[in-house]
Structures are given as structure tokens and as C-alpha cells.
Design an enzyme around this catalytic site. Structure first.
Site, mmCIF file in Angstrom:
data_model
loop_
_atom_site.group_PDB
_atom_site.id
_atom_site.type_symbol
_atom_site.label_atom_id
_atom_site.label_comp_id
_atom_site.label_asym_id
_atom_site.label_seq_id
_atom_site.Cartn_x
_atom_site.Cartn_y
_atom_site.Cartn_z
ATOM 1 N N SER A 81 0.836 -1.203 0.000
ATOM 2 C CA SER A 81 0.000 0.000 0.000
ATOM 3 C C SER A 81 0.874 1.257 0.000
ATOM 4 O O SER A 81 1.627 1.481 -0.945
ATOM 5 C CB SER A 81 -0.953 -0.049 1.195
ATOM 6 N N ASP B 203 -10.210 -4.186 -4.454
ATOM 7 C CA ASP B 203 -9.414 -3.119 -3.845
ATOM 8 C C ASP B 203 -9.585 -1.831 -4.643
ATOM 9 O O ASP B 203 -9.408 -1.832 -5.865
ATOM 10 C CB ASP B 203 -7.934 -3.536 -3.841
ATOM 11 N N HIS C 231 -7.805 -5.422 -0.135
ATOM 12 C CA HIS C 231 -6.642 -4.651 0.286
ATOM 13 C C HIS C 231 -6.205 -5.102 1.676
ATOM 14 O O HIS C 231 -7.026 -5.409 2.539
ATOM 15 C CB HIS C 231 -7.020 -3.164 0.316
#
Length: 352
Positions: free
Chosen positions: A194, A289, A319
Site C-alpha cells: 500500500s 481493492d 486490500h
């Protein structure tokens, strides 16, 4: 720090739930969720169901409460520490003081190994080495490399570009001290999940365009790479799939507040004028996601520029899957693929 009794009880309850026979797990999770030609993995759907029932969310009313919530939730989802992996704390000198880091060395790995400089996720606002401890352990153990997990400065106390400056500092330190850590300086990768994937991608770009050491490989797990555009996946998965549209606005608002040029490639590496010559990359996305489409656009840009890139969409996941190692099996399978890619990516012959 001891884990509170009620957290231990909740973790045990989640473990029992995931051990139930398939029909019972399906009953708890509800009917299969299908969007965009993808079916959500039962392990992921169960996690989301538990999240809804508990009302838990990792973004709270304040930054402080959000950080505390993540510290609690990691005990529920990350699982027992992966062994055998040796750990030691490392201080990384930086212009503003020191960055905390942990060096993970899997048992049996000798001198001259590859090494991953790992940047944790958390929207540049939350997260630390502890929140990603088992992720780092897993990558070290199953890729057979050392992992240097780095804590960078967080927003809003330290907004953009503080985190990126620290990420670059950490890579240069790892290269300089590789021999002391038992690693080969020419087999150092950068990686993260991320926001950490964002930092790794930008570090690869910056080092490639300067004189000096360059990473041998990039491990980018559902990275954030464009803070300027809203793609289809952000609308498809805006709510109900762990990372939400509201969360994304909250994170970027703290890291890159009004007045910051969000098209700066140091924040939005997808928008860099030139991405040729970058290190080979493994880019993983999750099907459910909001960040899926921008990360896949970045993989396409690298491939078009002649960069060796392996894009892997984990179509049935959400995610954050690299942190959910204590729940079921599907999350571990996905991270095991990333570990395999890292092992291969750092197995190339050493350059002189």
C-alpha cells in the site's frame, strides 16, 4: 507488551471460526459476493463479516485512535509469530535523528544473501514495524532473504515528502551496511504494501535517475501510485471491502494536504515522465481493492517501457491481505507467491 485477555479471546474465537467446515463458514459469511467478474474469497468475506459485526475499523475519529486501533487489530489477524526467524533492532541514521528498524534473518541463511528493505503500509499515517512484524517474518522465511523493516516518519506530524526522504535514506543505509548485515549489496530489493509500496516505487525511481546504488528488485503489494485520478476500481469498491473511499481521502489528506502538488512523481510515481531502466518488479493487486486499477496501470507503464514486470491480480482478495496471515489459508497463499517472486528476483548473479 502482553496481549490483553479480551483480545486473546477474540483471536481464539476467530481461529475457531476459520476452522469450521466449509458449509458453516459459508453460512456465517453469507452468499458469495461477485463483482466485476470476480468472486470474493470465503476467507476474505468472513473477515469482512467479522468486521461488520464488531463495528471495527482501522480509521477512527482521530489519528491517535486510528493508530491504537491498528495496534489492537494486528493481534487478531496476523497470527502467531513465524519462526525460525532471528530479529535484532537497528538504528538508521537520518538527518533528523534516527529511524527505527528491525533486521529479520531466517534461520539457515548465510552470508551474502539477498535483502529486502521493507516499508510498511498504513496510508503514511498509521502502522509501524510491529503492525507488519509477521509480514516481514513471512517474507524473510519463505523468500530466504534478510528483511530490514523500516519505520519512517508519519503524517500529519511529518507530511509529504518526509516518508519518502526516510525511505531513500533507509535504502542507502542498507546498501552501505549490507556486508555488516550478512547481505550482498548488489542483491537488495525495495518493497512494501500500500503506502509502503508507494515508497518503494518512488525509491526505485529516484535511485535509477541518480548516480549511486540502485535496488535489484521491486516488490510492490497493492501500491498507491497515483494521487490525482479516480479510476473505476475506486468506485466499484468504494465501501465494504476493508479500505474505503473515505479512508483514502483521510489518508491522503493527512499526508499530502492542500497546497501539495499531488502530481509530483515522488507522490504519484505513475505520473513520472520516464520509467525506463527501473529494476525488475513484482506488482500484486487485489481484485476487490479501490487501488487495483492504478497499480495495474503502473505495471502496464513499466512493461511498455521495457522494464521486466510480473503483474499478479489476486482477484478474490481485498486490500491489506499481506497482514491477515492468521486467518484461514488464502491470504498466506497470496503472500507466498510474493515471497517466491522475491526469492527469484534476488537470485540473479551478483554484479561486480
Amino acid at each position: 507488551m502482553a496481549i490483553p485477555a479480551h483480545i486473546r479471546a477474540q483471536a481464539a474465537g476467530a481461529k475457531l471460526l476459520y476452522a469450521l467446515p466449509y458449509p458453516l463458514r459459508r453460512l456465517v459469511a453469507g452468499r458469495p459476493i461477485r463483482i466485476d467478474g470476480q468472486e470474493l474469497a470465503l476467507d476474505a468475506q468472513l473477515l469482512l463479516r467479522l468486521q461488520r459485526l464488531s463495528g471495527a475499523t482501522f480509521v477512527q475519529e482521530s489519528v491517535e485512535r486510528s493508530r491504537a486501533a491498528l495496534d489492537v487489530s494486528r493481534h487478531l489477524v496476523s497470527g502467531s509469530p513465524i519462526e525460525p526467524v532471528l530479529t535484532r533492532d537497528v538504528a538508521v541514521p537520518a538527518p533528523h535523528g534516527e529511524l527505527g528498524a528491525t533486521l529479520y534473518t531466517p534461520e539457515g541463511v548465510g552470508a551474502g544473501s539477498g535483502m529486502l528493505v521493507f516499508y510498511h503500509g498504513g496510508g503514511w499515517v498509521v502502522g509501524n514495524r510491529q503492525s507488519h512484524d509477521n509480514t516481514a517474518r513471512f517474507l524473510a522465511r519463505y523468500a530466504g532473504v534478510r528483511v530490514l523493516s523500516v519505520e519512517y516518519r508519519l503524517a500529519p506530524e511529518h507530511p509529504f515528502p518526509a516518508a519518502q526522504e526516510d525511505a531513500l535514506t533507509a535504502f542507502d543505509f542498507a546498501y552501505e551496511k549490507a556486508g555488516d548485515f550478512g547481505a550482498d549489496p548488489h542483491r537488495i530489493a525495495v518493497g512494501g504494501d500500500s503506502a509502503g509500496g508507494n515508497l518503494a516505487a518512488v525509491t526505485a525511481q529516484v535511485t535509477t535517475r541518480r548516480d549511486g546504488p540502485v535496488p535489484a528488485f521491486q516488490l510492490l503489494l497493492y501500491p498507491a501510485v497515483d494521487a490525482t485520478s479516480r479510476r473505476r476500481s475506486r468506485d466499484l469498491f468504494a465501501d465494504g471491502f476493508f479500505l474505503t473511499d473515505e479512508h483514502m481521502d483521510w489518508f491522503i489528506g493527512h499526508y499530502a494536504p492542500d497546497g501539495v502538488d499531488r502530481s509530483d512523481p515522488a507522490l504519484s510515481p505513475l505520473l513520472a515522465e520516464d520509467v525506463s531502466g527501473l529494476p525488475p518488479a513484482y506488482i500484486a493487486t487485489a481484485g476487490f481493492d479501490p487501488l487495483r486499477d492504478e497499480a495495474e496501470a503502473y505495471a502496464a507503464r513499466l512493461a511498455d517501457a521495457g522494464v521486466p514486470v510480473a503483474l499478479s491480480r489476486q482477484a478474490d482478495l481485498i486490500h491489506g491481505y499481506a497482514n491477515f496471515l492468521g486467518l484461514g489459508h488464502r491470504f498466506r497463499e497470496a503472500l507466498a507467491e510474493a515471497a517466491g517472486a522475491l526469492r527469484v528476483g534476488l537470485s540473479r548473479p551478483t554484479e561486480g
